[in-house]
Design a protein around this motif. Structure first.
Motif, mmCIF file in Angstrom:
data_model
loop_
_atom_site.group_PDB
_atom_site.id
_atom_site.type_symbol
_atom_site.label_atom_id
_atom_site.label_comp_id
_atom_site.label_asym_id
_atom_site.label_seq_id
_atom_site.Cartn_x
_atom_site.Cartn_y
_atom_site.Cartn_z
ATOM 1 N N TYR A 1 39.211 39.498 38.420
ATOM 2 C CA TYR A 1 40.029 40.373 39.376
ATOM 3 C C TYR A 1 39.373 39.953 40.472
ATOM 4 O O TYR A 1 40.366 40.127 41.890
ATOM 5 C CB TYR A 1 39.470 41.957 38.934
ATOM 6 C CG TYR A 1 40.351 42.411 37.729
ATOM 7 C CD1 TYR A 1 41.815 41.934 37.205
ATOM 8 C CD2 TYR A 1 39.303 42.821 37.125
ATOM 9 C CE1 TYR A 1 42.100 42.566 36.203
ATOM 10 C CE2 TYR A 1 40.185 43.053 35.207
ATOM 11 C CZ TYR A 1 41.129 43.130 35.265
ATOM 12 O OH TYR A 1 41.600 43.352 34.129
ATOM 13 N N ALA A 2 38.420 39.332 41.332
ATOM 14 C CA ALA A 2 37.460 39.198 42.597
ATOM 15 C C ALA A 2 38.602 38.726 42.928
ATOM 16 O O ALA A 2 38.380 38.419 44.386
ATOM 17 C CB ALA A 2 36.342 39.265 41.640
ATOM 18 N N ASP A 3 38.357 37.694 41.945
ATOM 19 C CA ASP A 3 39.044 36.065 42.569
ATOM 20 C C ASP A 3 40.264 36.324 42.815
ATOM 21 O O ASP A 3 40.604 35.837 44.335
ATOM 22 C CB ASP A 3 38.622 35.094 41.388
ATOM 23 C CG ASP A 3 38.966 33.574 42.389
ATOM 24 O OD1 ASP A 3 38.839 33.147 43.267
ATOM 25 O OD2 ASP A 3 40.113 32.807 41.480
ATOM 26 N N TYR B 1 41.848 39.112 43.705
ATOM 27 C CA TYR B 1 41.706 40.169 44.997
ATOM 28 C C TYR B 1 41.448 39.220 46.342
ATOM 29 O O TYR B 1 42.195 39.186 47.553
ATOM 30 C CB TYR B 1 41.470 41.057 44.717
ATOM 31 C CG TYR B 1 41.610 42.969 43.967
ATOM 32 C CD1 TYR B 1 42.929 42.876 44.154
ATOM 33 C CD2 TYR B 1 41.095 42.907 42.730
ATOM 34 C CE1 TYR B 1 43.557 44.067 43.250
ATOM 35 C CE2 TYR B 1 41.543 43.761 42.231
ATOM 36 C CZ TYR B 1 42.832 44.319 42.394
ATOM 37 O OH TYR B 1 43.149 44.991 41.464
ATOM 38 N N ASN B 2 40.703 37.878 45.866
ATOM 39 C CA ASN B 2 40.270 37.392 47.025
ATOM 40 C C ASN B 2 41.824 37.206 47.581
ATOM 41 O O ASN B 2 42.008 36.624 49.075
ATOM 42 C CB ASN B 2 39.193 36.897 47.216
ATOM 43 C CG ASN B 2 38.317 35.853 48.230
ATOM 44 O OD1 ASN B 2 38.616 36.518 49.358
ATOM 45 N ND2 ASN B 2 37.131 35.177 47.834
ATOM 46 N N SER C 1 42.467 44.608 49.328
ATOM 47 C CA SER C 1 42.456 43.121 49.143
ATOM 48 C C SER C 1 41.310 43.175 48.622
ATOM 49 O O SER C 1 40.831 43.331 47.948
ATOM 50 C CB SER C 1 43.731 42.064 49.185
ATOM 51 O OG SER C 1 44.805 42.935 49.622
ATOM 52 N N PHE C 2 40.914 42.954 50.151
ATOM 53 C CA PHE C 2 39.288 42.441 49.924
ATOM 54 C C PHE C 2 37.950 43.326 49.459
ATOM 55 O O PHE C 2 37.102 43.149 48.641
ATOM 56 C CB PHE C 2 39.014 41.859 51.773
ATOM 57 C CG PHE C 2 39.441 40.437 51.734
ATOM 58 C CD1 PHE C 2 39.367 39.747 51.015
ATOM 59 C CD2 PHE C 2 39.577 40.408 53.335
ATOM 60 C CE1 PHE C 2 39.992 38.232 51.765
ATOM 61 C CE2 PHE C 2 40.658 39.128 53.633
ATOM 62 C CZ PHE C 2 40.859 38.133 52.829
ATOM 63 N N LYS D 1 39.264 45.412 47.451
ATOM 64 C CA LYS D 1 39.007 45.708 46.067
ATOM 65 C C LYS D 1 37.987 44.624 45.221
ATOM 66 O O LYS D 1 37.792 44.679 44.442
ATOM 67 C CB LYS D 1 40.336 45.691 45.620
ATOM 68 C CG LYS D 1 41.288 46.397 46.095
ATOM 69 C CD LYS D 1 42.916 47.502 45.399
ATOM 70 C CE LYS D 1 43.287 47.959 46.415
ATOM 71 N NZ LYS D 1 45.076 47.901 45.431
ATOM 72 N N CYS D 2 38.049 43.528 45.569
ATOM 73 C CA CYS D 2 37.378 42.338 45.649
ATOM 74 C C CYS D 2 35.910 42.506 45.520
ATOM 75 O O CYS D 2 35.313 42.124 44.615
ATOM 76 C CB CYS D 2 37.900 40.573 46.415
ATOM 77 S SG CYS D 2 36.240 39.808 46.666
ATOM 78 N N GLU E 1 34.698 44.280 42.926
ATOM 79 C CA GLU E 1 34.547 43.555 41.542
ATOM 80 C C GLU E 1 33.748 42.745 41.842
ATOM 81 O O GLU E 1 32.854 42.619 40.749
ATOM 82 C CB GLU E 1 35.896 43.040 41.275
ATOM 83 C CG GLU E 1 37.591 43.870 41.307
ATOM 84 C CD GLU E 1 37.152 44.680 40.016
ATOM 85 O OE1 GLU E 1 36.570 43.756 38.650
ATOM 86 O OE2 GLU E 1 37.908 45.524 39.604
ATOM 87 N N ASP F 1 30.284 38.325 46.410
ATOM 88 C CA ASP F 1 31.544 38.222 47.586
ATOM 89 C C ASP F 1 30.858 37.654 48.804
ATOM 90 O O ASP F 1 31.570 38.488 49.222
ATOM 91 C CB ASP F 1 33.057 38.552 46.880
ATOM 92 C CG ASP F 1 33.060 37.035 47.452
ATOM 93 O OD1 ASP F 1 33.720 36.586 48.262
ATOM 94 O OD2 ASP F 1 34.619 36.708 46.352
ATOM 95 N N ALA G 1 34.897 37.516 51.204
ATOM 96 C CA ALA G 1 34.973 38.565 51.173
ATOM 97 C C ALA G 1 34.690 39.960 52.233
ATOM 98 O O ALA G 1 35.059 40.616 52.995
ATOM 99 C CB ALA G 1 35.536 38.927 50.104
#
Length: 464
Positions: A132-134, A136-137, A155-156, A158-159, A162, A166, A169
């Protein structure tokens, strides 16, 4: 350093592949090995080798979805978007729930500047992905392309929910907060983030920057301290901490922090200059001059270095030395308006009025349109008796400062001096309208004009 089994396998695969290229013997690799080899060459910028590896890979594994997706990535990189899209449609018919297909389709739409469609496809990828992280990024980046900073920020965030680690992000979240002028909200967010990830030197550094931005220098220093405790070679945090100490007039601590940046990396002209400034504030004149000289030695093109030395000698009223250094600076860059203004000011102090006039003229020629520059220049022209040149210069200045009483009073005085009473009265009227009390400019600068009964009567009449 001990290599993991995965790293050893990866290195063996690369050696085996490069050996195959040298000997022209065809060796077998599984599809995942080929993917890693191709991506390695792409990361290294060796596109030709990546393409060669891809061709061999597809010969051995013609039905591998993973390899075909790598092929799509390379086609997109080469801007062969239509071919890539056709291949993705074929893959979608076989694997309609493969998130990578939607990610690559989104990449194609992004390249076509259809960012809303790209976001739509990435949201579909979220339904099928484990990473999910990727995704959302990637969504955050699309919103950045659309200048929708609020949605990008969400969005970042949320990244990071996860994947706390990151870093890109994290930087992007702070960028969005700052762009939206939400510095206090950014600080609040980072405080929560640090609660979950207290050893993130990036988060502490960013928090320090934000505190610095809202002029809370004590808290900025505290944040930078944590960043440097976590990473004692974090050059940026030491530099920012030094700047915060300077703001609090804690010059010794600032020098210590700037010096640490020089220990960590080659000396920068900026750090040397700031150390010099701090020493000057502490009254350490010899040390200040030493660091100013090191600054211009390190970067002869840095105007701030030459200006620091010149201004240092001006403050000491050592105009001969100041002139020597500003002339050295002009020998390097004779189109620098800051140098010319100082050249003019120093010559003015030394009563070298023709040189001063030349300096102010050059400063304006090279883009210095500050009001005081125009006025200094005009006052010297007047002193030299060049009334017509002074008038033309003031008319030029009035284009930049159309409602400036100091310009109007000088024009009035100069027109009176050349007996053009109509224009003189017009500009005197403007000056009185803009700032009545400043008529003393006439008394100070044009005593001959001031004694005229006509001028006295005009001012008295305007007062009534």
């Amino acid at each position: 350093m001990q290599l993991s089994n995965e790293e050893e396998d990866y290195n063996l695969s690369l050696k085996k592949f490069e050996s195959m290229l040298k000997t022209n013997k065809v060796l077998f690799f599984d599809s995942e090995e080929f993917e890693e080899i191709i991506l390695h060459y792409l990361d290294m910028g060796k596109a030709a080798l990546a393409k060669k590896a891809l061709k061999l890979a597809l010969d051995q594994h013609p039905k591998s979805t993973g390899l075909k997706l790598v092929q799509v990535e390379m086609l997109v990189f080469d801007d062969k978007l239509d071919i890539a899209e056709k291949l993705l449609n074929e893959l979608y018919a076989i694997e309609p729930t493969n998130e990578e297909i939607f990610i690559q389709k989104a990449n194609i739409y992004s390249k076509r500047d259809q960012h809303e469609k790209a976001v739509e496809l990435l949201n579909t990828a979220l339904e099928y992905t484990d990473d999910y992280a990727d995704v959302y990024n990637l969504i955050g980046m699309e919103y950045l392309f659309m200048d929708n900073l609020e949605m990008a920020k969400q969005s970042f965030i949320k990244c990071l929910e996860e994947d706390l680690d990151d870093q890109s992000a994290l930087y992007n979240v702070v960028y969005c907060f700052e762009f939206l002028d939400q510095n206090l909200e950014a600080i609040a967010y980072l405080n929560k983030y640090i609660d979950k990830n207290p050893y993130s030197e990036i988060a502490w550094h960013q928090m320090g920057r934000l505190y610095y931005g809202v002029k809370d220098y004590e808290n900025a220093i505290r944040a930078f301290d944590y960043a440097t405790l976590i990473d004692d070679e974090f050059l940026g945090a030491f530099m920012e901490r030094a700047k915060a100490f300077e703001r609090l007039n804690k010059y010794e601590e600032a020098i210590e922090s700037y010096s640490r940046t020089i220990e960590l990396d080659d000396a920068t002209s900026y750090a040397l200059l700031r150390i010099g400034k701090c020493h000057e504030k502490l009254g350490n004149k010899v040390l200040a001059l030493k660091f100013y000289n090191e600054t211009v030695h390190e970067d002869p093109l840095l105007d701030k270095g030459w200006i620091a030395i010149t201004d240092f000698y001006v403050r000491q009223k050592n105009y001969q030395k100041a002139l020597f250094y500003v002339n050295k600076a002009l020998a390097i860059d004779n189109q620098n308006r800051l140098y010319w203004k100082r050249y003019a000011t120093i010559n003015k102090h030394m009563n070298l009025f023709e040189e001063a006039e030349f300096g102010f003229r050059k400063a304006v020629e090279f883009g210095d349109h500050e009001l005081d520059t125009w006025l200094f220049w005009v006052d010297i022209l007047q002193f030299l008796g060049e009334f017509e040149s002074a008038i033309q210069t003031l008319l030029q200045a009035s284009e930049y400062y159309p409602e400036e009483n100091e310009v109007e009073y000088r024009l009035a005085g100069l027109y009176f001096m050349i007996q053009d009473n109509t224009k003189a009265k017009f500009h005197l009227s403007n000056g009185l309208r803009l700032n009545f009390d400043n008529y003393i400019i006439l008394e100070d600068m044009f005593p001959v004009v001031w004694t005229k009964k006509m001028v006295q009567n005009y001012i008295a009449k305007h007062k009534k």
